[in-house]
Scaffold this motif. Structure first.
Motif, PDB file in Angstrom:
ATOM      1  N   GLY A   1      41.776  35.754  42.319  1.00 31.47           N
ATOM      2  CA  GLY A   1      41.926  34.309  42.185  1.00 31.47           C
ATOM      3  C   GLY A   1      43.051  33.933  41.241  1.00 31.47           C
ATOM      4  N   ALA A   2      43.490  34.884  40.428  1.00 32.54           N
ATOM      5  CA  ALA A   2      44.623  34.652  39.523  1.00 32.54           C
ATOM      6  C   ALA A   2      45.881  34.264  40.289  1.00 32.54           C
ATOM      7  N   PHE A   3      45.921  34.597  41.577  1.00 36.09           N
ATOM      8  CA  PHE A   3      47.098  34.336  42.394  1.00 36.09           C
ATOM      9  C   PHE A   3      46.981  33.030  43.183  1.00 36.09           C
ATOM     10  N   GLY A   4      45.992  32.208  42.861  1.00 35.48           N
ATOM     11  CA  GLY A   4      45.831  30.947  43.578  1.00 35.48           C
ATOM     12  C   GLY A   4      45.265  31.131  44.965  1.00 35.48           C
ATOM     13  N   GLN A   5      44.448  32.169  45.145  1.00 34.14           N
ATOM     14  CA  GLN A   5      43.798  32.377  46.429  1.00 34.14           C
ATOM     15  C   GLN A   5      42.289  32.367  46.238  1.00 34.14           C
ATOM     16  N   PHE A   6      41.558  32.195  47.336  1.00 35.53           N
ATOM     17  CA  PHE A   6      40.106  32.305  47.266  1.00 35.53           C
ATOM     18  C   PHE A   6      39.754  33.767  47.443  1.00 35.53           C
ATOM     19  N   ALA A   7      39.135  34.342  46.430  1.00 31.08           N
ATOM     20  CA  ALA A   7      38.778  35.753  46.475  1.00 31.08           C
ATOM     21  C   ALA A   7      37.363  35.911  45.942  1.00 31.08           C
ATOM     22  N   THR A   8      36.529  36.602  46.699  1.00 35.49           N
ATOM     23  CA  THR A   8      35.139  36.771  46.264  1.00 35.49           C
ATOM     24  C   THR A   8      34.555  38.047  46.844  1.00 35.49           C
ATOM     25  N   GLY A   9      33.485  38.505  46.235  1.00 34.04           N
ATOM     26  CA  GLY A   9      32.797  39.698  46.708  1.00 34.04           C
ATOM     27  C   GLY A   9      31.765  39.358  47.770  1.00 34.04           C
ATOM     28  N   ILE A  10      31.606  40.252  48.731  1.00 31.34           N
ATOM     29  CA  ILE A  10      30.600  40.077  49.786  1.00 31.34           C
ATOM     30  C   ILE A  10      29.819  41.378  49.954  1.00 31.34           C
ATOM     31  N   GLY A  11      28.701  41.297  50.668  1.00 32.08           N
ATOM     32  CA  GLY A  11      27.871  42.475  50.899  1.00 32.08           C
ATOM     33  C   GLY A  11      28.329  43.283  52.095  1.00 32.08           C
TER      34      GLY A  11
ATOM     35  N   ASN B   1      33.947  32.170  42.733  1.00 32.51           N
ATOM     36  CA  ASN B   1      35.351  32.580  42.632  1.00 32.51           C
ATOM     37  C   ASN B   1      35.980  31.930  41.410  1.00 32.51           C
ATOM     38  N   GLY B   2      37.034  32.554  40.929  1.00 28.03           N
ATOM     39  CA  GLY B   2      37.864  31.954  39.897  1.00 28.03           C
ATOM     40  C   GLY B   2      39.204  31.674  40.520  1.00 28.03           C
ATOM     41  N   ILE B   3      39.936  30.688  39.996  1.00 30.63           N
ATOM     42  CA  ILE B   3      41.221  30.378  40.624  1.00 30.63           C
ATOM     43  C   ILE B   3      42.166  29.733  39.609  1.00 30.63           C
ATOM     44  N   VAL B   4      43.439  30.156  39.675  1.00 30.14           N
ATOM     45  CA  VAL B   4      44.501  29.639  38.815  1.00 30.14           C
ATOM     46  C   VAL B   4      45.612  29.117  39.719  1.00 30.14           C
ATOM     47  N   PRO B   5      46.116  27.923  39.470  1.00 24.87           N
ATOM     48  CA  PRO B   5      47.206  27.402  40.315  1.00 24.87           C
ATOM     49  C   PRO B   5      48.435  28.314  40.265  1.00 24.87           C
ATOM     50  N   ALA B   6      48.996  28.586  41.424  1.00 25.42           N
ATOM     51  CA  ALA B   6      50.210  29.400  41.493  1.00 25.42           C
ATOM     52  C   ALA B   6      51.380  28.623  40.896  1.00 25.42           C
ATOM     53  N   ASP B   7      52.244  29.330  40.154  1.00 23.77           N
ATOM     54  CA  ASP B   7      53.401  28.702  39.537  1.00 23.77           C
ATOM     55  C   ASP B   7      54.555  29.692  39.507  1.00 23.77           C
ATOM     56  N   ALA B   8      55.565  29.400  38.701  1.00 20.90           N
ATOM     57  CA  ALA B   8      56.745  30.261  38.647  1.00 20.90           C
ATOM     58  C   ALA B   8      56.381  31.686  38.236  1.00 20.90           C
ATOM     59  N   THR B   9      55.397  31.834  37.361  1.00 22.30           N
ATOM     60  CA  THR B   9      54.953  33.167  36.931  1.00 22.30           C
ATOM     61  C   THR B   9      54.392  33.947  38.120  1.00 22.30           C
ATOM     62  N   THR B  10      53.602  33.260  38.943  1.00 20.01           N
ATOM     63  CA  THR B  10      53.026  33.876  40.143  1.00 20.01           C
ATOM     64  C   THR B  10      54.118  34.306  41.110  1.00 20.01           C
ATOM     65  N   PHE B  11      55.018  33.375  41.391  1.00 15.81           N
ATOM     66  CA  PHE B  11      56.064  33.647  42.381  1.00 15.81           C
ATOM     67  C   PHE B  11      56.978  34.784  41.929  1.00 15.81           C
ATOM     68  N   LYS B  12      57.260  34.837  40.636  1.00 11.55           N
ATOM     69  CA  LYS B  12      58.107  35.902  40.107  1.00 11.55           C
ATOM     70  C   LYS B  12      57.427  37.259  40.285  1.00 11.55           C
ATOM     71  N   TYR B  13      56.120  37.314  40.000  1.00 10.94           N
ATOM     72  CA  TYR B  13      55.376  38.565  40.142  1.00 10.94           C
ATOM     73  C   TYR B  13      55.398  39.045  41.595  1.00 10.94           C
TER      74      TYR B  13
END
Length: 509
Positions: A206-216, A301-313
């Motif tokens: 979710g650090a990358f501004g995506q929906f990410a979660t665990g499933i069974g 889920n946790g989530i962080v808005p994507a920004d210049a730091t994200t795009f650079k990575y």
């Protein structure tokens, strides 16, 4: 628990309740529906409305209700213009990840339900990563890797990161290590997408501004065959973190503060959105640490808005197109927490729960038997650089065994090649050796979740361990009577130098 209440009053400036609770949030109709429930005149204007073409849901204009980042990702994945918390929708999955622990189970379900000869929905959207029980002589653990290897060969899975020679991980060019860190390093984490994994800490992405979660395993077996999953749209808690990050704090302290504030059930089936000037200043690896532990608060889920730091990575990680999303100004949040990070202090989570928060300085009488630096939470390159900074500043040797488990092959290489800032060119490995730490071991999940008896650094005795991992339940790292203090790499390194739980400011002033 006096310390806990003191932390709360000084650092959480306000909590704005947007709705009475989850149940009322789900039950409340949207504003457009509420308008239709107003009392209307009984005067008959027309006995029949004129025939109209089918009315499509509005996607523009004032009628549309603002959505959060998570709701927008669900909306795209479900191909619906408007969604509300509580809606159950079929979403199209962009990436499915599984590993050696859960892989055999979901493969078995896939074959049982779709047939032995069935093909997966998309061989290029499935990522299979052996990482949990790898460097062990346990036959059942080794057999698990054989099962996922056979399946990957049979299905021609493009992204299977195999390991065949466990005696020397470096001779396995495809092997990566811990799945959550490898997913990011190999470019599988992209803003606006849906990433599901058979591991609770999949929320790291979710650090990358995506929906990410665990499933069974059952859900994963279904996704393997269809590329879809029925999910409920979660409501969102928003955490606004502002202020310049003190140089003795890391993201681990921030998430321990939050979990301690809202409890291990405070975000159950909710999205946790992180914004503010502090978040904007964090590196991608620190954002990953923050999102990694939202599941410890029950978060979906946790989530962080994507920004210049994200795009650079992502520049050298992926060539696939992606489309970031951001919460609307009118988005509805279940609650909003505002945190002044300048008032926070180094923290630990005391046994036996991630929300058993305490100030590191108030635990200085807790004698520790060992220190563990590793895992998807605390085994990234920057985590080791942080630990090295403390060792370098002290100029002392550790007083307890200190185990170092890099998350991936890339992290392992970084420990031996990257110079530590202000060290005169020394690498992490050199600083660790001078401090008397154990030599960095083969990258994997290691002892974070216990594992077989011969797992490196596993707690096989009822010892006290200060650890950069994410869980401290009884038996989590092995022995059921072991006591685990969760801490940042700064605090873990400081504790290694004294043999007691130690506030890193003792060495970083």
């Amino acid at each position: 628990m006096a310390a806990s209440s003191a932390i709360s009053s000084s650092s959480f400036l306000s909590v704005s309740q947007k709705d009475a609770g989850v149940s009322s949030f789900y039950a409340q109709p949207s504003s457009s529906i509420q308008m239709s429930q107003k009392k209307v005149s009984k005067k008959i204007v027309s006995v029949m409305a004129p025939q109209q073409s089918e009315r499509k849901p509005s996607t523009t204009g004032s009628v549309k209700t603002g959505m959060t980042m998570t709701e927008k990702i669900f909306s795209r994945a479900a191909e619906k213009p408007q969604l509300n918390p509580g809606d159950n929708v079929w979403v199209n999955v962009d990436i499915l990840m599984t590993h050696d622990v859960c892989g055999p189970g979901c493969i078995g379900i896939f074959k049982k339900e779709f047939g032995n000869d069935a093909k997966v929905w998309d061989r290029e959207k499935i990522v299979i990563i052996p990482d949990h029980y790898i460097f062990t002589s346990d036959e059942r653990a080794n057999r698990n890797v054989d099962i996922i290897r056979d399946f990957s060969t049979e299905q021609d899975i493009k992204y299977f990161y195999d390991i065949k020679d466990r005696s020397n991980f470096k001779v396995n060019p495809d092997y990566k290590g811990v799945c959550h860190v490898a997913l990011a390093q190999e470019g599988h984490c992209r803003p606006g997408e849906v990433l599901l994994g058979t591991d609770s800490h999949t929320c790291t992405a979710g650090a990358f501004g995506q929906f990410a979660t665990g499933i069974g395993n059952t859900d994963a077996g279904f996704v393997l065959g269809t590329g879809k999953l029925l999910l409920k749209v979660p409501p969102t808690l928003r955490f606004v973190l502002d202020g310049e990050m003190p140089d003795y704090l890391l993201a681990k302290d921030l998430i321990l503060q939050i979990i301690g504030e809202i409890s291990v059930s405070g975000a159950t089936y909710k999205a946790m959105e992180f914004v503010g000037s502090t978040i904007e200043s964090l590196t991608m690896e620190e954002r990953m640490t923050l999102c990694n532990m939202v599941v410890e608060a029950g978060g979906k889920n946790g989530i962080v808005p994507a920004d210049a730091t994200t795009f650079k990575y992502l520049e050298d990680k992926t060539s696939l197109p992606y489309e970031p999303v951001y919460s609307d100004d009118q988005a509805r949040f279940l609650a909003e927490y505002r945190i002044d990070v300048t008032k926070l202090e180094p923290l630990v989570a005391k046994p036996h729960s991630p929300d058993n928060r305490g100030l590191a300085r108030e635990c200085k009488d807790v004698k520790t038997d060992r220190v563990y630096i590793g895992s998807c939470t605390g085994g990234k390159t920057e985590d080791f650089l942080a630990a090295a900074r403390v060792f370098l500043a002290s100029g002392k040797k550790v007083k307890v065994p200190t185990f170092l488990v890099p998350a991936t092959q890339k992290v392992w290489m970084d420990l031996y090649t990257l110079p530590v800032p202000e060290s005169g060119g020394k690498t992490c490995s050199q600083i660790f050796e001078e401090a008397g730490c154990d030599t960095p071991t083969s990258p994997s999940c290691g002892a974070c979740l216990g594992g077989p008896q011969d797992t490196y650094a596993r707690l096989n005795e009822p010892q006290v361990c200060v650890s950069t991992t994410n869980r401290n339940f009884p038996g989590r790292m092995g022995h059921k009577e072991g006591q685990i203090y969760l801490a940042s790499p700064y605090t873990a390194a400081a504790s290694a130098l004294t043999g007691f739980v130690t506030d890193p400011r003792e060495f970083l002033r």
